[in-house]
Design a protein around this motif. Structure first.
Motif, PDB file in Angstrom:
ATOM      1  N   TYR A 101       3.010  -1.928  17.957  1.00  0.00           N
ATOM      2  CA  TYR A 101       4.467  -2.079  17.938  1.00  0.00           C
ATOM      3  C   TYR A 101       4.770  -3.527  17.539  1.00  0.00           C
ATOM      4  CZ  TYR A 101       4.379   2.295  20.559  1.00  0.00           C
ATOM      5  OH  TYR A 101       4.150   3.590  20.968  1.00  0.00           O
ATOM      6  N   TYR A 102       5.047  -3.726  16.252  1.00  0.00           N
ATOM      7  CA  TYR A 102       5.309  -5.076  15.750  1.00  0.00           C
ATOM      8  C   TYR A 102       6.725  -5.512  16.117  1.00  0.00           C
ATOM      9  CZ  TYR A 102       0.948  -5.150  13.163  1.00  0.00           C
ATOM     10  OH  TYR A 102      -0.378  -5.153  12.824  1.00  0.00           O
ATOM     11  N   LEU A 103       6.833  -6.697  16.711  1.00  0.00           N
ATOM     12  CA  LEU A 103       8.100  -7.220  17.212  1.00  0.00           C
ATOM     13  C   LEU A 103       8.674  -8.262  16.258  1.00  0.00           C
ATOM     14  CD1 LEU A 103       6.910  -7.718  20.902  1.00  0.00           C
ATOM     15  CD2 LEU A 103       8.187  -5.758  19.996  1.00  0.00           C
ATOM     16  N   CYS A 104       9.992  -8.444  16.336  1.00  0.00           N
ATOM     17  CA  CYS A 104      10.686  -9.501  15.577  1.00  0.00           C
ATOM     18  C   CYS A 104      10.396  -9.399  14.085  1.00  0.00           C
ATOM     19  CB  CYS A 104      10.283 -10.884  16.105  1.00  0.00           C
ATOM     20  SG  CYS A 104      10.573 -11.085  17.887  1.00  0.00           S
ATOM     21  N   THR A 105      10.501  -8.192  13.557  1.00  0.00           N
ATOM     22  CA  THR A 105      10.088  -7.955  12.174  1.00  0.00           C
ATOM     23  C   THR A 105      11.100  -8.448  11.144  1.00  0.00           C
ATOM     24  OG1 THR A 105      11.001  -5.710  12.350  1.00  0.00           O
ATOM     25  CG2 THR A 105       8.648  -5.977  12.735  1.00  0.00           C
ATOM     26  N   GLU A 106      12.282  -8.879  11.576  1.00  0.00           N
ATOM     27  CA  GLU A 106      13.249  -9.359  10.595  1.00  0.00           C
ATOM     28  C   GLU A 106      12.918 -10.764  10.095  1.00  0.00           C
ATOM     29  OE1 GLU A 106      15.040 -10.852  14.457  1.00  0.00           O
ATOM     30  OE2 GLU A 106      13.802  -9.197  13.742  1.00  0.00           O
ATOM     31  N   LEU A 107      11.995 -11.442  10.764  1.00  0.00           N
ATOM     32  CA  LEU A 107      11.605 -12.779  10.333  1.00  0.00           C
ATOM     33  C   LEU A 107      10.404 -12.682   9.407  1.00  0.00           C
ATOM     34  CD1 LEU A 107      11.853 -14.860  13.633  1.00  0.00           C
ATOM     35  CD2 LEU A 107      13.564 -14.567  11.836  1.00  0.00           C
ATOM     36  N   ARG A 108      10.561 -13.174   8.191  1.00  0.00           N
ATOM     37  CA  ARG A 108       9.461 -13.166   7.229  1.00  0.00           C
ATOM     38  C   ARG A 108       8.631 -14.445   7.357  1.00  0.00           C
ATOM     39  NH1 ARG A 108       9.633  -9.468   3.248  1.00  0.00           N
ATOM     40  NH2 ARG A 108       8.297 -10.766   1.938  1.00  0.00           N
ATOM     41  N   GLN A 109       7.413 -14.378   6.850  1.00  0.00           N
ATOM     42  CA  GLN A 109       6.521 -15.538   6.770  1.00  0.00           C
ATOM     43  C   GLN A 109       6.336 -16.210   8.124  1.00  0.00           C
ATOM     44  OE1 GLN A 109       8.615 -17.650   3.628  1.00  0.00           O
ATOM     45  NE2 GLN A 109       7.091 -16.945   2.136  1.00  0.00           N
ATOM     46  N   LYS A 110       6.184 -15.391   9.163  1.00  0.00           N
ATOM     47  CA  LYS A 110       5.954 -15.941  10.497  1.00  0.00           C
ATOM     48  C   LYS A 110       4.548 -16.520  10.581  1.00  0.00           C
ATOM     49  CE  LYS A 110       6.914 -12.084  12.712  1.00  0.00           C
ATOM     50  NZ  LYS A 110       7.501 -11.223  11.679  1.00  0.00           N
ATOM     51  N   ARG A 111       4.403 -17.615  11.310  1.00  0.00           N
ATOM     52  CA  ARG A 111       3.087 -18.167  11.584  1.00  0.00           C
ATOM     53  C   ARG A 111       2.480 -17.540  12.834  1.00  0.00           C
ATOM     54  NH1 ARG A 111       1.938 -22.658   8.428  1.00  0.00           N
ATOM     55  NH2 ARG A 111       3.149 -22.408   6.518  1.00  0.00           N
ATOM     56  N   MET A 112       3.309 -16.848  13.620  1.00  0.00           N
ATOM     57  CA  MET A 112       2.822 -16.085  14.761  1.00  0.00           C
ATOM     58  C   MET A 112       3.343 -14.658  14.626  1.00  0.00           C
ATOM     59  SD  MET A 112       3.204 -18.574  18.081  1.00  0.00           S
ATOM     60  CE  MET A 112       4.991 -18.525  18.008  1.00  0.00           C
ATOM     61  N   ILE A 113       2.496 -13.693  14.898  1.00  0.00           N
ATOM     62  CA  ILE A 113       2.912 -12.297  14.822  1.00  0.00           C
ATOM     63  C   ILE A 113       2.729 -11.667  16.197  1.00  0.00           C
ATOM     64  CG2 ILE A 113       2.413 -10.035  13.830  1.00  0.00           C
ATOM     65  CD1 ILE A 113       1.640 -11.445  11.258  1.00  0.00           C
ATOM     66  N   PRO A 114       3.844 -11.346  16.873  1.00  0.00           N
ATOM     67  CA  PRO A 114       3.751 -10.725  18.192  1.00  0.00           C
ATOM     68  C   PRO A 114       3.684  -9.199  18.068  1.00  0.00           C
ATOM     69  CG  PRO A 114       6.028 -11.310  17.738  1.00  0.00           C
ATOM     70  CD  PRO A 114       5.230 -11.705  16.523  1.00  0.00           C
ATOM     71  N   VAL A 115       2.824  -8.584  18.841  1.00  0.00           N
ATOM     72  CA  VAL A 115       2.668  -7.135  18.760  1.00  0.00           C
ATOM     73  C   VAL A 115       2.236  -6.584  20.113  1.00  0.00           C
ATOM     74  CG1 VAL A 115       0.314  -7.450  17.888  1.00  0.00           C
ATOM     75  CG2 VAL A 115       1.434  -5.255  17.579  1.00  0.00           C
ATOM     76  N   ILE A 116       2.869  -5.497  20.524  1.00  0.00           N
ATOM     77  CA  ILE A 116       2.419  -4.757  21.700  1.00  0.00           C
ATOM     78  C   ILE A 116       1.498  -3.650  21.202  1.00  0.00           C
ATOM     79  CG2 ILE A 116       3.118  -3.201  23.557  1.00  0.00           C
ATOM     80  CD1 ILE A 116       5.661  -4.864  23.838  1.00  0.00           C
ATOM     81  N   THR A 117       0.330  -3.540  21.811  1.00  0.00           N
ATOM     82  CA  THR A 117      -0.669  -2.579  21.353  1.00  0.00           C
ATOM     83  C   THR A 117      -1.071  -1.650  22.486  1.00  0.00           C
ATOM     84  OG1 THR A 117      -1.540  -4.234  19.817  1.00  0.00           O
ATOM     85  CG2 THR A 117      -2.916  -2.308  20.251  1.00  0.00           C
ATOM     86  N   LYS A 118      -1.055  -0.355  22.197  1.00  0.00           N
ATOM     87  CA  LYS A 118      -1.556   0.646  23.137  1.00  0.00           C
ATOM     88  C   LYS A 118      -2.938   1.078  22.658  1.00  0.00           C
ATOM     89  CE  LYS A 118       3.000   2.147  24.663  1.00  0.00           C
ATOM     90  NZ  LYS A 118       3.920   3.276  24.919  1.00  0.00           N
ATOM     91  N   ILE A 119      -3.937   0.878  23.510  1.00  0.00           N
ATOM     92  CA  ILE A 119      -5.336   1.058  23.141  1.00  0.00           C
ATOM     93  C   ILE A 119      -5.846   2.387  23.684  1.00  0.00           C
ATOM     94  CG2 ILE A 119      -7.650   0.071  23.311  1.00  0.00           C
ATOM     95  CD1 ILE A 119      -6.253  -2.633  23.932  1.00  0.00           C
TER      96      ILE A 119
END
Length: 213
Positions: A101-119
């Motif tokens: 679940y990729y968060l804050c996807t409206e920001l391009r060229q992020k240096r940090m990519i936050p994601v919630i992952t269900k394993i």
């Protein structure tokens, strides 16, 4: 506090409006049934990785373009960017081992990519080859137990509230422990490389190919 309304549905809807396509025309172009596409645009349904790849290929887009709405040109010295989001406004990618679940996807060229992952994967055999990508990675366990396999260290088990920080170029895999059906983590991937999102998406593609084989 308002939540960003940039979702996969809004991205596809804006893309359709930009090209002046009807929903039926968009459906024909991307190969997604009209009823399914309508549900996605209204955020009542998401698409699997296979379908996201199909949409990007048929519409001539890079996969990373489906994760951000606005193109950026030159960056000002102070960008003052901000994004507030939650899992309901994330972009979901499904693979055999994980749901991302990729968060804050409206920001391009992020240096940090936050994601919630269900394993879901529970064994190294089920997971397949260790993955690696540019940058560094931080994982915090939200639910369940997670067994972390890395290329140069023995496996370690993380409980809820524990975390790990790794060099993401080192092969790694996250598995759900036998004690839980699905584990959930918050991950932050960072890199000076602007193509980090593209690198992560290529991993999803490789996981799908391995599953088919």
């Amino acid at each position: 506090m308002p939540i960003s309304d940039t979702t996969l549905g809004s991205i596809l809807r804006n893309l359709r409006h930009t090209n002046d396509w009807t929903l039926k025309q968009m459906s024909a172009k991307c190969g997604i049934p009209l009823s399914t596409l309508s549900k996605v645009e209204h955020d009542r349904l998401t698409l699997t990785y296979d379908k996201l790849l199909q949409v990007s290929q048929r519409l001539g887009l890079r996969m990373s373009e489906l994760f951000a709405e606005d193109r950026e040109t030159e960056r000002p010295s102070v960008m003052a960017r901000r994004s507030v989001g939650d899992i309901e406004h994330s972009v979901r990618v499904e693979t055999p081992n994980y749901d991302y679940y990729y968060l804050c996807t409206e920001l391009r060229q992020k240096r940090m990519i936050p994601v919630i992952t269900k394993i879901r994967a529970k064994s190294a055999q089920e997971f397949g080859s260790l993955v690696q990508h540019e940058g560094e990675e931080y994982i915090y366990v939200l639910k369940g137990q997670v067994i972390v396999h890395t290329e140069f260290y023995d496996p370690v088990t993380l409980e809820e509230g524990q975390s790990i920080y790794i060099d993401a170029k080192m092969g790694h895999a996250y598995l759900a422990a036998d004690s839980c059906e699905v584990a959930e983590v918050l991950g932050i991937m960072s890199s000076p490389d602007d193509e980090l999102m593209k690198s992560l998406l290529s991993i999803h593609e490789e996981q799908k190919k391995l599953q088919k084989n």
